[in-house]
Design a protein around this motif. Structure first.
Motif, short mmCIF file in Angstrom:
data_model
loop_
_atom_site.label_atom_id
_atom_site.label_comp_id
_atom_site.label_asym_id
_atom_site.label_seq_id
_atom_site.Cartn_x
_atom_site.Cartn_y
_atom_site.Cartn_z
N GLN A 104 1.83 6.46 -6.89
CA GLN A 104 0.69 7.25 -7.33
C GLN A 104 0.90 8.73 -7.02
O GLN A 104 0.60 9.58 -7.84
CB GLN A 104 -0.59 6.74 -6.64
CG GLN A 104 -1.85 7.41 -7.09
CD GLN A 104 -2.23 7.05 -8.51
OE1 GLN A 104 -1.92 5.98 -8.99
NE2 GLN A 104 -2.90 7.96 -9.19
N GLU A 105 1.46 9.02 -5.86
CA GLU A 105 1.69 10.41 -5.45
C GLU A 105 2.70 11.10 -6.36
O GLU A 105 2.55 12.27 -6.69
CB GLU A 105 2.16 10.45 -4.00
CG GLU A 105 2.35 11.85 -3.46
CD GLU A 105 1.05 12.61 -3.31
OE1 GLU A 105 1.10 13.85 -3.39
OE2 GLU A 105 0.00 11.97 -3.13
N SER A 106 3.74 10.39 -6.76
CA SER A 106 4.77 10.99 -7.61
C SER A 106 4.44 10.86 -9.10
O SER A 106 5.28 11.16 -9.93
CB SER A 106 6.13 10.35 -7.32
OG SER A 106 6.11 8.98 -7.69
N ARG A 107 3.26 10.41 -9.41
CA ARG A 107 2.75 10.26 -10.78
C ARG A 107 3.52 9.23 -11.61
O ARG A 107 3.39 9.19 -12.81
CB ARG A 107 2.76 11.60 -11.51
CG ARG A 107 2.00 12.71 -10.84
CD ARG A 107 0.51 12.51 -11.00
NE ARG A 107 -0.21 13.68 -10.53
CZ ARG A 107 -0.99 13.72 -9.48
NH1 ARG A 107 -1.16 12.63 -8.77
NH2 ARG A 107 -1.62 14.81 -9.14
N GLU A 108 4.33 8.40 -10.96
CA GLU A 108 5.04 7.36 -11.69
C GLU A 108 4.08 6.28 -12.18
O GLU A 108 4.25 5.74 -13.27
CB GLU A 108 6.12 6.73 -10.81
CG GLU A 108 7.28 7.65 -10.49
CD GLU A 108 8.27 7.01 -9.56
OE1 GLU A 108 8.81 5.94 -9.93
OE2 GLU A 108 8.51 7.56 -8.48
N GLY B 213 1.10 3.75 -3.13
CA GLY B 213 0.69 5.12 -2.81
C GLY B 213 1.77 6.12 -3.16
O GLY B 213 1.48 7.21 -3.68
N ALA B 214 3.03 5.78 -2.88
CA ALA B 214 4.13 6.68 -3.24
C ALA B 214 4.28 6.79 -4.75
O ALA B 214 4.55 7.88 -5.28
CB ALA B 214 5.43 6.17 -2.62
N SER C 66 0.82 -1.21 0.00
CA SER C 66 0.00 0.00 0.00
C SER C 66 0.86 1.26 0.00
O SER C 66 0.58 2.21 -0.75
CB SER C 66 -0.93 0.01 1.21
OG SER C 66 -1.79 -1.08 1.18
N SER D 237 4.01 1.54 -1.01
CA SER D 237 4.76 1.64 -2.27
C SER D 237 3.88 2.13 -3.41
O SER D 237 4.27 3.04 -4.16
CB SER D 237 5.34 0.28 -2.64
OG SER D 237 6.25 -0.14 -1.68
#
Length: 184
Positions: free
Chosen positions: A119-123, A116-117, A112, A114
């Motif tokens: 998704q947050e950084s738009r990768e 989420g990170a 979750s 990983s």
């Protein structure tokens, strides 16, 4: 070195057209999408990220719960129900049961965090634009999940019952030796 000898990891350059023609295994570029081309690198990156967070979270959780078990057995040693010399041994007997309980929880938390990170950084969005499907993402993450699932299954079937039995026999031997000493 001329242009024909220069090869990238996967692509062979055509001297006449100066275009990427095919992969080294002979597959034409038109038959391979970007997610497959980058699949090995992204797979390693995502699994490394999940496993790094997993190891960090597991070490923190294990240290907290081992400390709790240690306090529990120190209390029993103060009461005289377990030998003070065997506190660390008794904590070690409970270690497999502890791992069996927290590995699934920590793994779900690490996945979750990983994702989420990403998704947050738009990768994750960039990967989806490149052709990554949710099914392929699930397939990439299934390898560490399956390995840890088999590990927990083996522990729950083999290691935990034998460790529990050794712990109970050790405590019963100690209590029997205490009873014979007090009777004499």
């Amino acid at each position: 070195m001329n242009l024909n000898q220069a090869k990238c990891n996967y692509i062979v350059m055509n001297k006449a057209t100066n275009r990427k023609v095919k992969f080294e295994d002979g597959t034409p570029m038109e038959q391979v999408d970007d997610a497959t081309y980058l699949g090995g690198t992204i797979n390693k990156y995502m699994n490394a990220r999940v496993l790094l967070i997993f190891v960090i979270a597991l070490s923190i959780t294990v240290s907290l719960l081992v400390g709790e078990r240690l306090v529990h057995y120190l209390e029993k040693a103060a009461n005289g129900s377990v030998p003070p010399k065997a506190i660390f041994l008794l904590v070690a007997f409970r270690f497999s049961e502890l791992l069996q309980l927290i590995i699934p929880f920590v793994l779900s938390i690490s996945i979750s965090i990983s994702l989420g990170a990403l998704q947050e950084s738009r990768e994750l969005l960039a990967l989806q634009v490149a052709g990554l499907s949710n099914l392929r993402l699930l397939a990439w993450l299934s390898a560490p999940v399956l390995v840890l699932t088999v590990f927990v299954g083996i522990m729950s079937l083999l290691a935990t019952p034998s460790a529990r039995q050794m712990e109970e026999s050790y405590i019963s031997e100690y209590s029997n030796s205490q009873n014979t000493i007090t009777i004499q």
